[in-house]
Enzyme design. Structure first.
Site, PDB file in Angstrom:
ATOM      1  N   HIS A  99       0.954  -1.102   0.005  1.00 15.61           N
ATOM      2  CA  HIS A  99       0.000   0.092  -0.124  1.00 15.61           C
ATOM      3  C   HIS A  99       0.921   1.305  -0.012  1.00 15.61           C
ATOM      4  O   HIS A  99       2.045   1.229   0.685  1.00 15.61           O
ATOM      5  CB  HIS A  99      -0.780  -0.072   1.281  1.00 15.61           C
ATOM      6  CG  HIS A  99      -1.878   0.954   1.204  1.00 15.61           C
ATOM      7  ND1 HIS A  99      -1.635   2.203   1.409  1.00 15.61           N
ATOM      8  CD2 HIS A  99      -3.165   1.090   0.685  1.00 15.61           C
ATOM      9  CE1 HIS A  99      -2.841   2.990   1.457  1.00 15.61           C
ATOM     10  NE2 HIS A  99      -3.872   2.287   1.007  1.00 15.61           N
ATOM     11  N   GLU A 148      -4.277   2.228  -7.337  1.00 18.07           N
ATOM     12  CA  GLU A 148      -4.634   3.327  -6.657  1.00 18.07           C
ATOM     13  C   GLU A 148      -3.799   4.746  -6.764  1.00 18.07           C
ATOM     14  O   GLU A 148      -2.570   4.898  -6.164  1.00 18.07           O
ATOM     15  CB  GLU A 148      -4.481   2.964  -5.036  1.00 18.07           C
ATOM     16  CG  GLU A 148      -5.176   1.739  -4.509  1.00 18.07           C
ATOM     17  CD  GLU A 148      -5.183   1.594  -3.134  1.00 18.07           C
ATOM     18  OE1 GLU A 148      -6.579   1.787  -2.808  1.00 18.07           O
ATOM     19  OE2 GLU A 148      -4.498   1.710  -2.486  1.00 18.07           O
TER      20      GLU A 148
HETATM   21  P1  PGA Z   1      -9.549   5.778   0.468  1.00 15.28           P
HETATM   22  O1  PGA Z   1      -8.513   4.935   0.495  1.00 15.28           O
HETATM   23  O2  PGA Z   1     -10.844   4.969   0.052  1.00 15.28           O
HETATM   24  O3  PGA Z   1      -9.947   6.214   2.014  1.00 15.28           O
HETATM   25  O4  PGA Z   1      -9.465   6.952  -0.652  1.00 15.28           O
HETATM   26  C1  PGA Z   1      -8.064   3.642  -0.271  1.00 15.28           C
HETATM   27  C2  PGA Z   1      -7.150   3.003   0.084  1.00 15.28           C
HETATM   28  O5  PGA Z   1      -6.010   3.784   0.452  1.00 15.28           O
HETATM   29  O6  PGA Z   1      -6.855   1.967   0.035  1.00 15.28           O
END
Ligand code: PGA
Length: 225
Positions: A99, A148
């Site tokens: 992540h 992401e």
């Molecule tokens: P968020 O986070 O939905 O709060 O933007 C997503 C993530 O970090 O996996």
């Protein structure tokens, strides 16, 4: 119909008591669980919540799988504070790896992430491997990739479904067709437009997973295609 995965990432939130309250609410809502043949719900929780939640999910047949948010790159031994993939066996089915918060705050490198992915694989668990653009490397043993964009995480700004689909199509072609989830400010209001796109196999949800009711309506909307 394509398989759809909705994964929650609670990050550093929820005591054991709070996590049990969440699962109880989810269970009562799950009486209206969507009738969609291939919908998978994964909830990635802090390590301390795994054992109590696993007991409840198993005993009460709640329709979700549990995941951890990180794992040690080592096997068991003298590594103070580390939780190994072997320790997660029987508690979690999934582990999030790489992540952006771990890459950023804990300086995890590609080499660390390759090692972690291997340990997950050896333990018979599955990985959700996060990248923030299509040029980042993805180890071969990964089960699901999560795209992401950094500017979309926790900001309330979501990538457009068209752009996300374009980038995720590239990621899919580079990873031999592995499922790819979109992450970054996904909410119950925008999930359907994202999941509708051909290269988007589901979503990874942070903030909007913390409250069971909002998360459940997001799950329901994810299959309104
Ligand atoms: P968020 O986070 O939905 O709060 O933007 C997503 C993530 O970090 O996996």
């Amino acid at each position: 119909m394509k398989k759809i995965t909705v994964a929650a990432n609670w990050k550093s939130n929820k005591t054991v008591t709070e996590s049990i309250a969440w699962i109880r609410s989810f269970k009562s809502l799950a009486q209206n669980f969507p009738d969609y043949p291939d919908l998978g719900v994964i909830v990635c929780v802090p390590y301390i919540d795994l054992y109590p939640l696993k007991q409840i999910v198993q005993d009460e047949k709640i329709p979700l799988q549990l995941g951890a948010q990180d794992v040690s790159p080592f096997v068991s031994g003298a590594y103070t504070g580390q939780i190994t993939a072997g320790m997660l066996q029987g508690l979690a089915d999934w582990v999030i790896v790489g992540h952006s918060e771990r890459r950023n705050y804990f300086h995890e490198t590609d080499a660390d992430l390759t090692q972690k992915t291997a340990k997950i694989h050896e333990a018979g668990l599955k990985s959700i491997f996060c990248i923030s653009d299509e040029n980042m490397s993805v180890p071969g043993e990964v089960d699901i990739v999560a795209y992401e964009p950094l500017w979309a995480i926790g900001t309330g700004k979501t990538d457009t479904p068209e752009n996300a689909d374009h980038v995720m199509g590239i990621i899919k072609s580079k990873t031999g067709g592995k499922p790819v989830l979109y992450g970054g400010s996904v909410k119950s209001e925008n999930v359907a437009a994202l999941v509708k796109m051909p290269s988007i196999d589901g979503v990874l949800v942070g903030g909007a997973s913390l409250e069971a009711g909002s998360f459940f309506s997001l799950v329901q909307n994810s299959v309104k295609l």
